[in-house]
Structures are given as structure tokens and as C-alpha cells.
Design an enzyme around this catalytic site. Sequence first.
Site, PDB file in Angstrom:
ATOM      1  CD  GLU A  95      45.983 -42.470 -13.328  1.00 27.47           C
ATOM      2  OE1 GLU A  95      45.932 -41.461 -13.899  1.00 27.47           O
ATOM      3  OE2 GLU A  95      45.413 -43.685 -13.227  1.00 27.47           O
ATOM      4  CE  LYS A 109      45.436 -32.050 -15.410  1.00 25.46           C
ATOM      5  NZ  LYS A 109      45.264 -31.339 -16.109  1.00 25.46           N
ATOM      6  CG  ASP A 158      50.128 -29.811 -21.382  1.00 24.78           C
ATOM      7  OD1 ASP A 158      48.742 -29.351 -21.053  1.00 24.78           O
ATOM      8  OD2 ASP A 158      50.681 -28.081 -20.893  1.00 24.78           O
ATOM      9  CE1 TYR A 162      42.041 -39.992 -18.372  1.00 20.41           C
ATOM     10  CE2 TYR A 162      44.534 -38.903 -19.406  1.00 20.41           C
ATOM     11  CZ  TYR A 162      43.040 -38.991 -19.012  1.00 20.41           C
ATOM     12  OH  TYR A 162      42.230 -37.506 -20.033  1.00 20.41           O
ATOM     13  CE  LYS A 202      46.641 -28.549 -13.661  1.00 22.31           C
ATOM     14  NZ  LYS A 202      45.469 -27.075 -14.205  1.00 22.31           N
ATOM     15  CB  CYS A 204      36.165   4.495 -25.064  1.00 29.81           C
ATOM     16  SG  CYS A 204      36.165   2.421 -25.750  1.00 29.81           S
ATOM     17  CB  CYS A 207      33.895   4.645 -29.366  1.00 34.61           C
ATOM     18  SG  CYS A 207      32.863   4.680 -27.214  1.00 34.61           S
ATOM     19  CB  CYS A 223      33.271   1.720 -23.086  1.00 38.43           C
ATOM     20  SG  CYS A 223      32.915   2.780 -24.579  1.00 38.43           S
ATOM     21  CB  CYS A 239      31.879   0.975 -27.845  1.00 40.02           C
ATOM     22  SG  CYS A 239      33.999   0.890 -27.978  1.00 40.02           S
TER      23      CYS A 239
HETATM   24  S1  IVH Z   1      41.768 -38.526 -14.967  1.00 39.11           S
HETATM   25  C1  IVH Z   1      37.092 -37.582 -14.138  1.00 39.11           C
HETATM   26  N1  IVH Z   1      43.878 -38.882 -15.916  1.00 39.11           N
HETATM   27  O1  IVH Z   1      43.004 -33.948 -17.105  1.00 39.11           O
HETATM   28  C2  IVH Z   1      38.735 -37.853 -14.076  1.00 39.11           C
HETATM   29  N2  IVH Z   1      43.056 -36.927 -16.670  1.00 39.11           N
HETATM   30  O2  IVH Z   1      41.289 -31.810 -15.833  1.00 39.11           O
HETATM   31  C3  IVH Z   1      39.333 -37.340 -15.166  1.00 39.11           C
HETATM   32  N3  IVH Z   1      44.723 -35.585 -17.692  1.00 39.11           N
HETATM   33  O3  IVH Z   1      39.979 -33.759 -19.350  1.00 39.11           O
HETATM   34  C4  IVH Z   1      40.626 -36.961 -15.799  1.00 39.11           C
HETATM   35  N4  IVH Z   1      46.444 -37.037 -17.530  1.00 39.11           N
HETATM   36  O4  IVH Z   1      43.355 -33.942 -20.211  1.00 39.11           O
HETATM   37  C5  IVH Z   1      42.442 -38.118 -15.728  1.00 39.11           C
HETATM   38  N5  IVH Z   1      46.534 -39.475 -15.857  1.00 39.11           N
HETATM   39  C6  IVH Z   1      45.027 -38.822 -16.260  1.00 39.11           C
HETATM   40  C7  IVH Z   1      45.526 -37.329 -16.698  1.00 39.11           C
HETATM   41  C8  IVH Z   1      44.414 -36.622 -17.183  1.00 39.11           C
HETATM   42  C9  IVH Z   1      46.020 -35.464 -17.931  1.00 39.11           C
HETATM   43  C10 IVH Z   1      43.885 -34.454 -18.032  1.00 39.11           C
HETATM   44  C11 IVH Z   1      42.774 -34.774 -19.193  1.00 39.11           C
HETATM   45  C12 IVH Z   1      41.522 -34.207 -18.280  1.00 39.11           C
HETATM   46  C13 IVH Z   1      42.256 -33.483 -17.726  1.00 39.11           C
HETATM   47  C14 IVH Z   1      41.947 -33.128 -16.561  1.00 39.11           C
END
Ligand code: IVH
Length: 675
Positions: free
Chosen positions: A114, A116, A118, A229, A317, A411, A414, A429, A434
Site C-alpha cells: 500500500e 504510505k 503522509d 486501510y 521509506k 555556557c 549563564c 552546562c 542555568c
Molecule cells: S498500517 C499496525 N497502512 O503510518 C499498522 N499505516 O507508522 C499500523 N500510514 O500511524 C498502520 N499509510 O499514520 C498503515 N497504508 C498504511 C498507511 C499507514 C500511512 C501511517 C499511519 C501510521 C503510520 C505507522
Amino acid sequence: MDKETAHQRIFELRKTIEYHNTRYYQQDAPEISDADYDRLMKELQNMEALYPDDEMASSPTQRVGAAPLSKFAPFTHPQPMLSLANAFGADEIRDFDSRVRRLAKADRVDYVAEPKLDGLAVNLIYENGIFRRGATRGDGAVGEDVTQNLKTIASLPLRMKTGAFHPVPELIEVRGEVYMEKEPFEKLNLRRAEEGEAPFANPRNAAAGSLRQLDSKITARRPLNIFLYGIGSARSAAFTSHWEIIETLAAWGFPVNPLIRQTPDIDACIAYFEEIGSIRSGLPYDIDGVVLKVNLLEIQNLLGSVSRSPRWALACKFPAQQASTVIQDIIVQVGRTGTLTPVAVMEPVNVGGVLVSRATLHNEDEILKKDIRIGDAVLIQRAGDVIPEVVSVIVSKRTGREKEFRMPGACPECGSEIVRQADEAAHRCINLSCPAQLKEHIRHFASRGAMDIEGLGEKLSAQLFDAKVITDPADLYFLTKEQLLRLDRQAEKSVENLLEAIERSRTPALDKFIFALGIRHVGERTAKLLAGHFGSLEALMSAGCEELTSIHEIGPEIAQSILEFFAESKNRTVLEKFRQAGLSPRTTAPTALASLKGKSFVFTGSLASMGRNEAKAAVESLGGVVHSSVTGKTSYVVAGSDPGSKLEKAGKQNIPVIGEEEFLTMIGRQIHRQA
Ligand code: IVH
């Protein structure tokens, strides 16, 4: 109007308003004026008041109209919201797969891959198909109840669709990500600039800021979206795979990311990771990687989780985003524990959508190792949430006018002596008075994960300290209205709010209070463990090294730091002041707390819902102990699947044997099923 005509009109109005919601929020192309829209809404509200029906809960009138809140209520997630372990690059992805296959005893495991997103994670509760409550992730255990705000997200269904293969369950927790698309984000920022408001740094901050509005009418005007998800607990829905969950979520009417794929093996996952990476910049929303999830729930359960991350999922990532800029200066900041941190002040530069002008240089060794000088052109990078850092100096751009940096001998705040212990990289320090440390200490004390005193941030902490009305956090509880009103820029209303916020913090949860004390090496998690183990501040204060290190996850370094903290007379004085102020920390979970005190456990076989370490940590956080072999003093033997000879031994010695389910009940948990 007769009843039938009325209901017909209500039906039409709902449809029309939903249509205009989509035009406005999703397509950013309204067809009618705000005034006309308001008229339709008003008419529907009036009609629904006169002719209530069964469909009210999912009517568009439910999306807006709630009165602003003064504070979000805390929301305890029925099943904790876990986080994900990270991997960077194909090798680490393969390592993950090898571990999964080894533990699952399988040659090949299939996954669901999936994007990820943001944004920010949320948990939604649906009862009999109706959206009832929703909350932010918070610390994973407790989040903030943002139900009213979630209701304003047009793509979030207020009612689940029926007709899927799985019936709508009585109760279900649905998990997903609230996010803002890039284009509406840009437009929002332009609008804010016109209105003289500060722009949001990136879509994620904009989404988080919008969802955490106390006035849901403001949230309603923000272009938020949601993708779902996974599920937490579901009382009556039995699934066999994550893919089945994804398909069912879509069939129930939840928005599900169309890029989610089923992948037969890890090679396909890596190909997916690369493919998504290549189309990333063209997607309408920001992503920072892909998530891989073991498809079969049976294997997920077998793998369980360690330290708050499931072993069946992985966040892969994308490489960090980099940019080059010039270091204009290196300044030194003094932290709460006296640590001096050199910080690069740079020409502002855009790194992956965020304007960056500062980067941490960590410590002097790091600067020497990378040979960073003032005036240098440097490559900097930002990976996800972390503070930007300098990767390397672009040596070819040196002119010879660059200046080498030296850590100050005293420092900068201080003027006291700076020391560097033999085994540490940090300069420190050591003056406990301080001002920089004390201010930082007060700010930390009041911060969100600690005592959560609203309105008391960096500026006000410093102002109170500089005006000499407080010198330590305990002084906060003796502040008077008159004192505060004498300060610059403090109006009656804000002073009252501050005093109220301070008042509200008088009975903090014990773990929050321990964290707030700012003991070196004691973060939120350690504070929780300490609170769980000791139950009271007095018990913690009188603990010795041995008892501290007997707690799982607490090593000699942390224990030493705790002992030193309570031995320091200045700290004792402040603690005594807290006592005089009537501050009384409550125990974190009064019912569960120390419920296993005096009990000893021995595990045999494997548990489906968690690994040994997690089980051990759970027992210890409730005051119990775990041993590796059965003796006459063992209270319980916990038998998982494939138990060993310990089971026999328990039988011979008449020691109670319990199964996994009973064990989970004892530690106050249900069987994990979470995505
Ligand atoms: S699964 C145990 N699926 O990533 C599984 N997370 O570090 C937990 N996130 O807090 C999450 N896309 O905010 C999952 N397709 C996806 C995701 C996803 C974004 C984020 C989510 C979570 C963080 C996990």
C-alpha cells in the site's frame, strides 16, 4: 405538508446537499453560492426537526453544526494503534521477508502493498454501520476525540453500505489516514496568505492542524480527505486475509486507495516499491513510502508484535530528500538537561516541500568528523519527521574564507563551566540554575505529552522565568492573577485561561507527572513503565538500583539517572513544593495497576498474539515477574501452542496452567487483530 410529501422533500434535500458537498469539497468546483447552500441546509434542518426519520444519523445535517469545543476529550482506543517498523531500501525489505518466513516456517509469503500516505492516522468507530466516534492516534493508546471534525470530511461515510459479502458488524474500528491533497493545500495556503495568516509548512501539517480545530466549522472549510486501510476490533466480522479486509472496506463504502495491490512474494513487493517511487511526484497527495502487510491473518497473529510495532508489517521509506544550501552561522542551544547542541543556521531552502533554515549538528565530534565550517556550502537532508541534518560539505565550493567552529568554553546562557564526560559526545552546562535549562525545563513540564498545560509554551515559560515570577515548575501552582496581569502582553482573559489550565493539571496521571519531571533518559514510555511498576511517586523515590533494573527495558544507565535525580537536593526541594501545592498524581490505570504484583509467570510454547518480550513487558508493567523455569513459587504457567516440558513440570507441582486467552484477560487485553 403531509408526512409523505415531507419525507420526499427531505430525501431530495439530502441528495442535493450531498451533491453540492462533493462539488465543493472534493472537486473544488461549487455550483451554488454559500448563501444558497446555507438555505438548503437550514430547510433540511427544520424539516428533520419536524419529521425525524431513521436516516438522520447519516444526513448531511450531521456533518456540520456542532458547537465549538473548549478542549478535545481523550479517547482510549479499544485496540491500541500500533506504529510501523521502518526499512530503507531493497536489502532491508528482504531481511524483513526472511524474518517473516522463518517465523512463519514458510517458503513464500504473500503480502498486500500500500502507498504510505503522509497524513495523520485516525480510528473510527461504527456501531451497526453508523459512524459514532473517531479519534486521532495520539500516543497509540489514547488519542483525541475529533468526531465532529471527522464528520465534516465529505468522503467519510456516515453510514456503511450493506450488501457486501460480510454483513455490517455490530461494532467495528476502522483505521486510516486523513490527508490533504497537494493542490487544494496550495490553494488553502494562498487564501491564508491573503488573509494575513501564516501558511502551513506542508500538507501533513495542514491536515493535522485542520483536524485538530476546536471549531468544526473551520475544519469543514478545509479540503480534507481520508483513505481507510485497516480495522482494529470487529466483533462479528471474521476475515482470513488483509486483502479481504481491504476489499470489504471498499464494499462497505469506505474510500480505499486504488493503488493498493496484492503481491505474491517479496520480489513483487520490491517492484511495487520502485514503481510507486517513480510515480510518487505525480500523485495528487504526498506519500513517504509504501507499507507491506503480511496478507494472511493467521500468519499475522502468529507473528504478533514487538515494542508497539507489528512484526507482520513494514514501512518501506523512500530515500530522504536532499538539497544544498549555505551555512551562515553555527549557534549553540542549551537543552533541558544542560546539553549543548550546535545548530547550523542556513540560507532557507526547500527540501521536499518544506522550507528549512536550521539543521542540528548534534555535537562537536560530528562537526569535526564532517569538517563543517561556517560559510560552507552543504548538502542537507530531511527524512520524514526528523529534524533536518547536514549530510556533507560540498568541499569543491570552498573559498578559503570559511571559519572553523569551536565549542564555547562557557555556557552561552549563564557563563558557567562546560564539561564533557569521558564517555559522552555531548558538552554539558553543569549549572543546575542555568536559566536556559530552567526555562527549557518549565516548557517541557507544561508540554503536551507531560502536564499538558495549554497556552504555556516556549515564549510564556521564558517570560515567566525572566520576570522572576517562577524559577521552577512547582512555582506555577502558586501563581496569582495579579502577578500575571503585571506581565507584558497579558490580558485578563488569557491570564484566566492559563490559571484554569494550571488548575486542571493538579491531578495528573502518574506517568505524565514522572515524564514531566524531566529526568534524563526518562521518556514517555519509561515513565509509563515506572508508573505501572511503582504505582506512586513515593514508591519510585524510595526505589533502589536493583528494583529499578528489575523492570524490563530499564537498564543501569536509566536507573542511575533516576537515582541521581531523586538524590539531588534541588530536585527534592521542588518535589516538596509540589506536595505543598497540593499536586497529587493519580495512578495511570487504577484497576489494572500492579494487578499482578507478587505473581510470577513462566511461559511455554508460543503465543499467537504477541512475542515473548512483549508478554514479559506486559506482565512487568503490571507489577508481576517472569521466570524461565517452573519452581514451587511459580504462580502461573502460560501455555501457548507447542508447549514444552514445563507444562508437565507444572502438572507435577500442581501449578495452575492458563491458556493464551486467559492470560490476555489477565493483562487486560483482547486478542489482537489489527491492521
Ligand atoms: S498500517 C499496525 N497502512 O503510518 C499498522 N499505516 O507508522 C499500523 N500510514 O500511524 C498502520 N499509510 O499514520 C498503515 N497504508 C498504511 C498507511 C499507514 C500511512 C501511517 C499511519 C501510521 C503510520 C505507522
